[in-house]
Design an enzyme around this catalytic site. Sequence first.
Site, mmCIF file in Angstrom:
data_model
loop_
_atom_site.group_PDB
_atom_site.id
_atom_site.type_symbol
_atom_site.label_atom_id
_atom_site.label_comp_id
_atom_site.label_asym_id
_atom_site.label_seq_id
_atom_site.Cartn_x
_atom_site.Cartn_y
_atom_site.Cartn_z
ATOM 1 C CB THR A 130 7.000 -38.375 147.101
ATOM 2 O OG1 THR A 130 7.539 -39.680 146.851
ATOM 3 C CG2 THR A 130 5.489 -38.531 147.230
ATOM 4 C CE1 TYR A 154 5.619 -39.709 152.101
ATOM 5 C CE2 TYR A 154 6.213 -40.777 150.042
ATOM 6 C CZ TYR A 154 6.406 -39.779 150.967
ATOM 7 O OH TYR A 154 7.384 -38.838 150.757
HETATM 8 N N1 UFG Z 1 15.983 -51.966 149.765
HETATM 9 C C1 UFG Z 1 16.574 -53.176 150.090
HETATM 10 N N2 UFG Z 1 16.928 -53.357 151.389
HETATM 11 C C2 UFG Z 1 16.743 -52.419 152.369
HETATM 12 C C3 UFG Z 1 16.145 -51.193 152.017
HETATM 13 C C4 UFG Z 1 15.767 -51.010 150.691
HETATM 14 O O1 UFG Z 1 16.764 -54.043 149.244
HETATM 15 O O2 UFG Z 1 17.092 -52.664 153.540
HETATM 16 C C5 UFG Z 1 15.626 -51.719 148.352
HETATM 17 C C6 UFG Z 1 14.146 -51.438 148.148
HETATM 18 O O3 UFG Z 1 13.437 -52.628 147.932
HETATM 19 C C7 UFG Z 1 14.177 -50.518 146.941
HETATM 20 C C8 UFG Z 1 15.498 -49.760 147.075
HETATM 21 O O4 UFG Z 1 16.294 -50.541 147.949
HETATM 22 O O5 UFG Z 1 14.247 -51.279 145.770
HETATM 23 C C9 UFG Z 1 15.339 -48.379 147.660
HETATM 24 O O6 UFG Z 1 14.561 -48.467 148.855
HETATM 25 P P1 UFG Z 1 14.358 -47.266 149.869
HETATM 26 O O7 UFG Z 1 13.546 -47.773 151.005
HETATM 27 O O8 UFG Z 1 15.680 -46.648 150.179
HETATM 28 O O9 UFG Z 1 13.544 -46.200 149.019
HETATM 29 P P2 UFG Z 1 12.161 -46.362 148.222
HETATM 30 O O10 UFG Z 1 12.519 -46.380 146.774
HETATM 31 O O11 UFG Z 1 11.344 -47.482 148.710
HETATM 32 O O12 UFG Z 1 11.362 -45.061 148.654
HETATM 33 C C10 UFG Z 1 11.889 -43.758 148.549
HETATM 34 C C11 UFG Z 1 11.352 -42.920 149.695
HETATM 35 C C12 UFG Z 1 9.881 -42.784 149.588
HETATM 36 C C13 UFG Z 1 9.480 -42.277 148.249
HETATM 37 C C14 UFG Z 1 10.108 -43.074 147.141
HETATM 38 C C15 UFG Z 1 9.833 -42.401 145.870
HETATM 39 O O13 UFG Z 1 11.689 -43.511 150.928
HETATM 40 O O14 UFG Z 1 9.432 -41.894 150.592
HETATM 41 O O15 UFG Z 1 11.506 -43.181 147.348
HETATM 42 O O16 UFG Z 1 10.658 -42.834 144.876
HETATM 43 F F1 UFG Z 1 8.157 -42.319 148.096
#
Ligand code: UFG
Length: 339
Positions: A130, A154
């Site tokens: 990741t 994680y």
């Molecule tokens: N976000 C929102 N509202 C939501 C969900 C997400 O504003 O309901 C925002 C988050 O703050 C972030 C972006 O959208 O800025 C993407 O969020 P995600 O939860 O879709 O994904 P992440 O970037 O947090 O994490 C993903 C994977 C992880 C991994 C990571 C590595 O879920 O397992 O990418 O880049 F580690």
Amino acid sequence: MTIRGNVQSPILVAGGAGFIGSTFVYLAAKAGRKLVVLDDLSTGHRGAVAAAEAVGDVRFVAGDVADGPLVEEIVAEYKIGAAVHFAARIEVGESVRDPAQFWDRNFVATLRFVDALRRAGVGRLVFSSTAAVYGIPAREPLDEAHPCAPVNPYGATKLAVEQMLASYDRAYQFRSARLRYFNAAGALPEAGLGERHDPETHLIPNVIAAALGQGGPLSVFGDDFPTRDGTCVRDYVHVADLADAHLRALDFLAERDESLTANLGTGNGATVREVIEAAAAVTGKPVPYAICGRREGDPPTLVAASGHARAALGWTPQRSDLTTIVEDAYRFFVARNTP
Ligand code: UFG
């Protein structure tokens, strides 16, 4: 000991009933690969393997990837030549609240799986890593030489496995491809495959649910980041493109006697607002949302330097433009919620 195998020998897929695993299994089966899925169905779905079973030579074994004797038995019975490991806990926030299960499943269970492969004479593994191994980016786009300093359990568990695999490479010539996913997204609606996490925390399924009036307005976690519109930038990569990279990585390991660490991202980032706009255009409905406080541990930007995967694997993302990702996720969402 030489532990290379035939490129066409069956592939053992740990965690092949989950979102990315089931997409890989389906596309690999369609490409003529023989597969054995090992999954305890703790978060995966048995039905997610059915699409692959319908198009190819796929066996399903319900069991724990940490069960060494079971893994050795499967390797012997099916003459496994290589493995792909997807089985993991994935939710970053949960890893902060409950690290014990992340260390147990993502590290200890993976070590047991890998060591059973080694004992059984399988020396090739593609491992789901990741972008979270990098921590807070010091420079962007993130290339593989960027220091790894994960900021949550994680990412730490995934980095620990990468380090374990590097030592297995040196000591046992156990070759692995450690693929660092950026934001896995999209779906394979033509096969009935997509994201079915419970609870769903990922942005794209949550945006689509909000557009369709399910679960209330989307919470946007912060609009005061130093980005072009104040919301976080992420590098969304289509799950079918991730699956394709795994097939290429298996071929790489079979053809070359070396390990590989590669980012899987497109090199292009989209903001949360841009995802909202894409979903409004695809669904034809406005997306209700509310700006909330920042979510802990969210870096402003995470964008991959993707040149290494492109050069080493000949990988070019085909379905990873934002509109296609959102369209596929939408089609899967609608099909799943239509009786
Ligand atoms: N976000 C929102 N509202 C939501 C969900 C997400 O504003 O309901 C925002 C988050 O703050 C972030 C972006 O959208 O800025 C993407 O969020 P995600 O939860 O879709 O994904 P992440 O970037 O947090 O994490 C993903 C994977 C992880 C991994 C990571 C590595 O879920 O397992 O990418 O880049 F580690």
